[in-house]
Write a protein that holds these residues in place. Structure first.
Motif, PDB file in Angstrom:
ATOM      1  N   THR A   1       0.781  -0.893   0.277  1.00 35.13           N
ATOM      2  CA  THR A   1      -0.061   0.240   0.257  1.00 35.13           C
ATOM      3  C   THR A   1       0.976   1.065  -0.218  1.00 35.13           C
ATOM      4  OG1 THR A   1       0.085   0.147   2.465  1.00 35.13           O
ATOM      5  CG2 THR A   1      -1.478  -1.567   1.781  1.00 35.13           C
ATOM      6  N   HIS A   2       1.966   1.353   0.071  1.00 37.87           N
ATOM      7  CA  HIS A   2       2.933   2.450   0.824  1.00 37.87           C
ATOM      8  C   HIS A   2       4.190   2.060   0.163  1.00 37.87           C
ATOM      9  CE1 HIS A   2      -0.923   3.401   3.217  1.00 37.87           C
ATOM     10  NE2 HIS A   2       0.397   5.174   3.202  1.00 37.87           N
TER      11      HIS A   2
ATOM     12  N   THR B   1       5.095   7.476   2.008  1.00 37.72           N
ATOM     13  CA  THR B   1       3.442   7.994   0.601  1.00 37.72           C
ATOM     14  C   THR B   1       3.218   6.861   0.282  1.00 37.72           C
ATOM     15  OG1 THR B   1       5.393   7.922  -1.271  1.00 37.72           O
ATOM     16  CG2 THR B   1       5.645   9.630  -0.273  1.00 37.72           C
ATOM     17  N   GLU B   2       1.906   7.146  -0.320  1.00 39.65           N
ATOM     18  CA  GLU B   2       1.295   5.807  -1.071  1.00 39.65           C
ATOM     19  C   GLU B   2       1.123   4.720  -2.185  1.00 39.65           C
ATOM     20  OE1 GLU B   2      -3.310   7.055  -1.543  1.00 39.65           O
ATOM     21  OE2 GLU B   2      -3.010   7.767   1.076  1.00 39.65           O
TER      22      GLU B   2
END
Length: 268
Positions: free
Chosen positions: A81-82, A134-135
Motif C-alpha cells: 500500500t505504501h 507515501t502511498e
C-alpha cells in the motif's frame, strides 16, 4: 539471440509463482553463489520460476530482470500500500522512535500498512515513521529530485539501494519513482527516450561504455561512479573530460526522456 538477463532460461524453469522480498536488500545473482548482477528491495515482487538447493531462479516484476537469489529471502506475495519515499528509514518495535529498531529499509522499499498509531504506520514487520512513506500510487514528477536522495550513497557495483548503488541503479530508481519504465543495466537504458537534438536539459541521460549519468542542469549531472566511490554531482564537461582521459572513451549517447513537465519547465 535472446538476452539472458531478460529472458528466462527454459532449462531452469519448473513453475511460476508470485513471491515478495522479505529482506531489506537481496542480491540477484548470475548463478547460485555467483556474482551479483542487481539487487531487489524489501516488498518487491518476483515470479519464482524454479528452486534448487536453497536458491530460487526468479524474474523481477519491476523490470523483468532474471537471476538467482536465496530462497530464504522470499515470502508470500501481498499487495503493498505504501512505498518508502525518504532516502531510507527504520522499522521500530513499537510506535516510539526510542524503541528498538528492527531493520533499515532503503528508498523504494514496499510495505503493506494495516493501521496507523500516532506518527507511525503499522506493518507486519513493525512500525515505520509515516513521514517516510507515501502511498504506492504516488508518483514523483522530477527524476533528478529522486536521484538527489542518493547523494553520498557509497558506490556498489550492481547496487540498487541507499546502502550501496551504481550508476544504472540511480537512474532506474529515479525513473521508476516517476512512473517511467526503466531496465536495470546501463546498456539497456540507452534505448530509453529519443536522441537529444540540442544542449543539455534536466533529466537527459548521458551514456559512456558501461556508464550512465542523469543531467540536472545545463552544466551539471548526478551519477554514482567508482572515481568518487559515491553518488555525486559533477560538472558535465568535467565528467566528459575525466572519463575520456582515464581511458574509458567518449560519450556514446545523449538521450532525452518523455517530459513530465511542460517544455518551458524543462528547458534550461
Amino acid at each position: 539471440m535472446s538476452d539472458p538477463r531478460l529472458t528466462p532460461d527454459p532449462a531452469l524453469v519448473t513453475g511460476s509463482t508470485s513471491a515478495r522480498i522479505i529482506r531489506p536488500v537481496v542480491d540477484l545473482c548470475r548463478s547460485p553463489e555467483g556474482p551479483r548482477d542487481r539487487q531487489l528491495l524489501f516488498g518487491e515482487t518476483v515470479t519464482v520460476l524454479g528452486d534448487v538447493d536453497g536458491w530460487s531462479y526468479v524474474q523481477s516484476v519491476k523490470d523483468g530482470y532474471c537471476g538467482h537469489l536465496r530462497s530464504a529471502c522470499l515470502g508470500p506475495d501481498q499487495t503493498a500500500t505504501h512505498i518508502v519515499s525518504a532516502p531510507a528509514t527504520h522499522v521500530y518495535a513499537r510506535a516510539d522512535f526510542k524503541s528498538a529498531d528492527r531493520m533499515s529499509l532503503s528508498h523504494a522499499s514496499r510495505l503493506r500498512v494495516t493501521d496507523t498509531d500516532g506518527r507511525f504506520a503499522c506493518t507486519s514487520i513493525g512500525y515505520v515513521p509515516l513521514v517516510h512513506l507515501t502511498e504506492i500510487t504516488t508518483r514523483g514528477t522530477d527524476p533528478a529530485d529522486i536521484a538527489a536522495l542518493f547523494l553520498g550513497t557509497p558506490y556498489l557495483w550492481g547496487g540498487n539501494s541507499r546502502f550501496g548503488i551504481d550508476c544504472s541503479g540511480v537512474v532506474q530508481a529515479a525513473l521508476l519513482a516517476c512512473g517511467l519504465p526503466c531496465p536495470g543495466d546501463s546498456d539497456m537504458q540507452q534505448s530509453l527516450g529519443v536522441a537529444a537534438d540540442g544542449g543539455y536539459r534536466r533529466n537527459d541521460l548521458l551514456f559512456w561504455k558501461g556508464h550512465v549519468a542523469l543531467v540536472t542542469s545545463a552544466d551539471q549531472l548526478i551519477h554514482a561512479n567508482a572515481g568518487a566511490m559515491a553518488c555525486v554531482y559533477e560538472g558535465i564537461e568535467e565528467t566528459i573530460h575525466r572519463i575520456e582521459t582515464q581511458g574509458d572513451g567518449p560519450v556514446t549517447a545523449h538521450r532525452r526522456l518523455p517530459s513530465l513537465h511542460s517544455a518551458d519547465e524543462l528547458a534550461l
